[in-house]
Motif scaffolding. Structure first.
Motif, short mmCIF file in Angstrom:
data_model
loop_
_atom_site.label_atom_id
_atom_site.label_comp_id
_atom_site.label_asym_id
_atom_site.label_seq_id
_atom_site.Cartn_x
_atom_site.Cartn_y
_atom_site.Cartn_z
N LEU A 71 0.87 -1.17 0.00
CA LEU A 71 0.00 0.00 0.00
C LEU A 71 0.91 1.22 0.00
CD1 LEU A 71 -2.52 -1.03 2.83
CD2 LEU A 71 -2.63 -1.59 0.38
N SER A 72 0.65 2.19 -0.88
CA SER A 72 1.57 3.32 -0.98
C SER A 72 0.83 4.61 -1.28
CB SER A 72 2.61 3.07 -2.08
OG SER A 72 3.52 4.15 -2.17
N GLY A 161 -4.93 8.47 7.80
CA GLY A 161 -3.82 7.72 8.38
C GLY A 161 -3.90 6.23 8.11
N LEU A 162 -3.06 5.51 8.83
CA LEU A 162 -2.94 4.05 8.71
C LEU A 162 -3.57 3.40 9.92
CD1 LEU A 162 -1.40 1.86 6.88
CD2 LEU A 162 0.28 1.86 8.72
N GLY A 163 -4.40 2.38 9.69
CA GLY A 163 -5.05 1.69 10.79
C GLY A 163 -4.94 0.19 10.68
N ALA A 177 -7.07 -6.68 9.76
CA ALA A 177 -7.22 -5.68 8.70
C ALA A 177 -6.12 -4.65 8.81
CB ALA A 177 -8.59 -5.00 8.79
N LEU A 178 -5.73 -4.12 7.66
CA LEU A 178 -4.73 -3.06 7.54
C LEU A 178 -5.25 -2.10 6.49
CD1 LEU A 178 -1.74 -2.05 8.12
CD2 LEU A 178 -1.07 -3.44 6.15
N VAL A 179 -5.25 -0.78 6.78
CA VAL A 179 -5.89 0.16 5.87
C VAL A 179 -5.18 1.50 5.88
CG1 VAL A 179 -7.59 0.90 7.60
CG2 VAL A 179 -8.11 1.19 5.17
N ALA A 180 -5.06 2.11 4.70
CA ALA A 180 -4.61 3.49 4.57
C ALA A 180 -5.82 4.31 4.14
CB ALA A 180 -3.48 3.61 3.55
N ALA A 230 -8.77 10.83 -4.06
CA ALA A 230 -9.11 10.12 -2.85
C ALA A 230 -8.99 8.63 -3.08
CB ALA A 230 -10.54 10.46 -2.40
N THR A 231 -8.82 7.89 -2.01
CA THR A 231 -8.78 6.42 -2.09
C THR A 231 -8.55 5.86 -0.69
OG1 THR A 231 -7.95 6.16 -4.35
CG2 THR A 231 -7.42 4.43 -2.84
N THR A 232 -9.26 4.80 -0.38
CA THR A 232 -8.98 4.01 0.81
C THR A 232 -8.57 2.62 0.34
OG1 THR A 232 -10.52 5.26 2.19
CG2 THR A 232 -9.94 3.04 2.93
#
Length: 330
Positions: A71-72, A161-163, A177-180, A230-232
């Motif tokens: 993820l970048s 942010g990153l969660g 789960a891992l998300v930006a 935008a983007t998640t």
């Protein structure tokens, strides 16, 4: 379900995560890498995605497992972060065997953070070195909030942010789960500090504020970003044995968690995407019912991770948006 010991995606045994970021660039990347290759799939619901090597994740393709997922930030430039990860894995002797060669399989996805105030006047693309650094930093523990791919992220009203989260199910399977979060929408309800994801919160992991006092019944949000800004992007993972088709269904179900936590989500302006990863350490006790449970758990974990991302952000000089703590706890 209950959180795992770290409440991070790395509670799924066999997975590591690394972050790298550049304060001047105001961007970064995050790498999820397996101790060994793992089954992966993807599902895209946003209208403006940016991806690398996602076509090979279809169930009918030759390669069924990958070495890492990336993820970048950086929009299209950030796709080069996967090149740095690929080179690092190749140096470790990792990759799909083709004769005497090893070809690491590293799909990736990007978010748009080019207008966040950072210095983007680079002479050479900085994302490959960031990807290599994130791989080398990978471990069981990692920072969330203003870190990695979420370092320069923004949302409709607050700093993004990153969660990350995890859940251990009654059947013993772990999901994470891992998300930006760089969404057009908001993770909080109107002008209130409460999160849309509040019904799925576990053990006060994003403040324990509970439900909002009121919810807008007919709010029509106006986009604060332009097309493609935008983007998640997210990863959901499990230690269960899944086929690539089953992993894809888990990714599809996980998008429900994005819609629970961000309002609006999946817009034409967003590139919303979810990868799924399955390490194959545990057989599903009930092959019929358990895939249904995995999908629900993945959606719940992703909703929680989105709220944790926003709740954990920290302020930096030059921020274009307030972080959650500065806005609601000042």
């Amino acid at each position: 379900m209950r959180p795992g010991p770290r409440n991070l995606i790395t509670d799924v045994a066999g997975l590591r995560v690394g972050n790298a970021q550049d304060a001047g660039l105001r961007s970064g990347c995050t790498v999820l890498v397996g101790e060994r290759p793992f089954v992966a799939a993807v599902h895209v619901m946003g209208g403006a995605p940016g991806t690398r090597e996602t076509d090979l994740l279809a169930p009918d393709k030759l390669v069924q497992e990958v070495d890492a997922l990336v993820l970048s930030g950086g929009s299209a430039f950030g796709l080069d972060a996967a090149s740095g990860v690929t080179e690092g894995l190749r140096a470790m002797g990792r990759g799909f065997a083709v004769g005497d060669m090893r070809v690491p399989i590293v799909p990736g996805a990007i978010l748009f953070d080019l207008l966040n105030g950072g210095d983007k006047g680079w002479a050479a693309n900085p994302y490959a070195p960031l990807g290599r650094a994130a791989l080398e930093a990978s471990g069981s523990d990692f920072e969330i909030g203003t870190a990695g791919a979420g370092y320069g992220a923004m949302t409709g009203n607050l700093k993004g942010g990153l969660g990350s989260t995890s859940a251990v199910l009654e059947n013993g399977i772990t999901v994470g789960a891992l998300v930006a979060v760089n969404a057009l929408g908001q993770a909080t309800v109107g002008e209130q500090p409460q999160f849309w994801a509040a019904p799925w919160e576990l053990q006060g992991e994003f403040g324990g504020l509970g439900a909002a006092a009121s919810y807008p019944a007919a709010h029509e949000p106006a986009p604060m970003k332009r097309m493609g800004e935008a983007t998640t992007i997210a990863i959901v993972a499990t230690d269960a044995i899944l086929t690539q088709a089953q992993a894809q269904r888990m990714a599809v179900a996980a998008h429900d968690g994005m819609a629970r936590a961000l309002v609006p989500s999946h817009t034409p302006f967003d590139g919303d995407l979810v990868f799924a990863a399955a390490t194959g350490a545990r057989a599903l006790p009930d092959p019929v019912a358990d895939p249904f449970v995995l999908g629900h758990a993945a959606a719940s974990c992703l909703a929680r991770a989105i709220a944790r991302a926003i709740h954990a952000t920290t302020p930096m000089p030059g921020d274009l948006q307030p972080c959650w703590s500065a806005r609601f706890r000042a």
